[in-house]
Design a protein around this motif. Sequence first.
Motif, PDB file in Angstrom:
ATOM      1  N   GLU A  18      39.607   3.099  30.594  1.00 35.56           N
ATOM      2  CA  GLU A  18      40.118   2.842  31.943  1.00 35.56           C
ATOM      3  C   GLU A  18      41.057   3.957  32.389  1.00 35.56           C
ATOM      4  O   GLU A  18      40.986   4.444  33.520  1.00 35.56           O
ATOM      5  CB  GLU A  18      40.846   1.494  31.964  1.00 35.56           C
ATOM      6  CG  GLU A  18      41.507   1.154  33.281  1.00 35.56           C
ATOM      7  CD  GLU A  18      42.277  -0.152  33.211  1.00 35.56           C
ATOM      8  OE1 GLU A  18      42.986  -0.465  34.201  1.00 35.56           O
ATOM      9  OE2 GLU A  18      42.192  -0.855  32.188  1.00 35.56           O
ATOM     10  N   ARG A  22      40.536   6.549  35.523  1.00 30.35           N
ATOM     11  CA  ARG A  22      41.534   6.645  36.587  1.00 30.35           C
ATOM     12  C   ARG A  22      41.913   8.104  36.815  1.00 30.35           C
ATOM     13  O   ARG A  22      41.951   8.587  37.957  1.00 30.35           O
ATOM     14  CB  ARG A  22      42.764   5.815  36.220  1.00 30.35           C
ATOM     15  CG  ARG A  22      43.859   5.845  37.265  1.00 30.35           C
ATOM     16  CD  ARG A  22      45.097   5.099  36.792  1.00 30.35           C
ATOM     17  NE  ARG A  22      44.828   3.688  36.529  1.00 30.35           N
ATOM     18  CZ  ARG A  22      44.834   3.140  35.309  1.00 30.35           C
ATOM     19  NH1 ARG A  22      45.084   3.888  34.243  1.00 30.35           N
ATOM     20  NH2 ARG A  22      44.583   1.856  35.161  1.00 30.35           N
ATOM     21  N   ASP A  45      46.028   2.844  40.871  1.00 29.15           N
ATOM     22  CA  ASP A  45      44.837   2.012  41.090  1.00 29.15           C
ATOM     23  C   ASP A  45      44.602   1.757  42.572  1.00 29.15           C
ATOM     24  O   ASP A  45      43.461   1.709  43.036  1.00 29.15           O
ATOM     25  CB  ASP A  45      44.979   0.687  40.346  1.00 29.15           C
ATOM     26  CG  ASP A  45      44.719   0.819  38.852  1.00 29.15           C
ATOM     27  OD1 ASP A  45      44.325   1.922  38.418  1.00 29.15           O
ATOM     28  OD2 ASP A  45      44.900  -0.172  38.130  1.00 29.15           O
ATOM     29  N   ARG A  57      38.973   0.212  35.733  1.00 31.21           N
ATOM     30  CA  ARG A  57      38.382  -0.562  34.632  1.00 31.21           C
ATOM     31  C   ARG A  57      36.962  -0.994  34.971  1.00 31.21           C
ATOM     32  O   ARG A  57      36.045  -0.883  34.153  1.00 31.21           O
ATOM     33  CB  ARG A  57      39.251  -1.781  34.342  1.00 31.21           C
ATOM     34  CG  ARG A  57      38.767  -2.626  33.183  1.00 31.21           C
ATOM     35  CD  ARG A  57      39.622  -3.877  33.033  1.00 31.21           C
ATOM     36  NE  ARG A  57      39.166  -4.718  31.940  1.00 31.21           N
ATOM     37  CZ  ARG A  57      39.575  -5.970  31.750  1.00 31.21           C
ATOM     38  NH1 ARG A  57      40.479  -6.492  32.579  1.00 31.21           N
ATOM     39  NH2 ARG A  57      39.111  -6.683  30.749  1.00 31.21           N
ATOM     40  N   GLN A  61      33.403   0.449  33.218  1.00 28.87           N
ATOM     41  CA  GLN A  61      32.446  -0.462  32.588  1.00 28.87           C
ATOM     42  C   GLN A  61      31.067  -0.340  33.216  1.00 28.87           C
ATOM     43  O   GLN A  61      30.047  -0.352  32.525  1.00 28.87           O
ATOM     44  CB  GLN A  61      32.945  -1.898  32.682  1.00 28.87           C
ATOM     45  CG  GLN A  61      32.107  -2.897  31.905  1.00 28.87           C
ATOM     46  CD  GLN A  61      32.085  -2.608  30.420  1.00 28.87           C
ATOM     47  OE1 GLN A  61      33.141  -2.571  29.782  1.00 28.87           O
ATOM     48  NE2 GLN A  61      30.903  -2.387  29.849  1.00 28.87           N
TER      49      GLN A  61
END
Length: 305
Positions: A18, A22, A45, A57, A61
């Motif tokens: 994650e 970012r 974020d 995140r 994924q």
Amino acid sequence: MAESDDSRSYDGFEIYTEQEFRYKGLSLLNWSHDQITRISTKTADERFRADFGPNPRVAAQAWEDMQECCQLDPCQCPVEHFFYSLNFLRLYPTETQRENKWNRCANYLRDPGWDVVGKIAQLKRRKIYWPEDNFGTDIWAMSVDGVHFRTEEPSHPELPKDPSYFTYKHHCAGFNYEIALSLRDTRCHWLNGPFKAGTYNDIKIFKECGLLAKLRQTGKKVIADSGYTGYPDVVSRYNSLDTEEVREFKSRARMRHEQFNGKLKVYNCLSSDFRHDRDKLQLCFEAVAVLVCYGMELGNPLYDT
């Protein structure tokens, strides 16, 4: 937030944490290392979502799953193309705006971008499906509703506007999608469309395009609004004879459905006039729905019914 610009490879997959995703995304937006490390994770974020849609995140994924499930080869399709495609879904820029933002020519962005959007949409088979246990012993299984999306006016040989596309919700051309959400957990189990909004209203899609037959086959019911008339064996609507608890349950189910629709329309490709054809709308809609489903699973669920 430490600098981390390199992925790690496992069994031929290009995997990012994650934090790495970012950093990679903000770096592509021309944030310097000092800028990225100076701000909080929450602020980072927010900046990431503003241009890409999902949080890091969720994006990381989805990138991993696309390699596993959709035969995406990171050697042929680098992760930058994934970011370009997320930005396209989130902000729906014109080709000129994309060229200016990424300093890349239109041909470099166009075809690979649609390929990545298609790969994201392919994850639908992993995220959006009828459950194997058929919702267990629950009779009320899902809420169902249609959602309308605007599109540019198509040409018509005789009329200035084609009435078969007219959406009364937006008073312009558009398409209608049927969506059904689980009542027992935060999942979408049914997507159907797109249909011409002036030809297929919610009840016609429900009756003619699969969900009615599926519900009767499985013995389940859905909660819907007042537009779903004529099928009391499978549709529960407002009923003056309901107890206060049942009325509250139905109301929350419908409001929860609107919350899901709102998550879809965060993406400008679904909240502005769509410029491309129906097939590309389907790709964009399914890709966005998949990203929203990932987000609901990974920290941003709908509220409980």
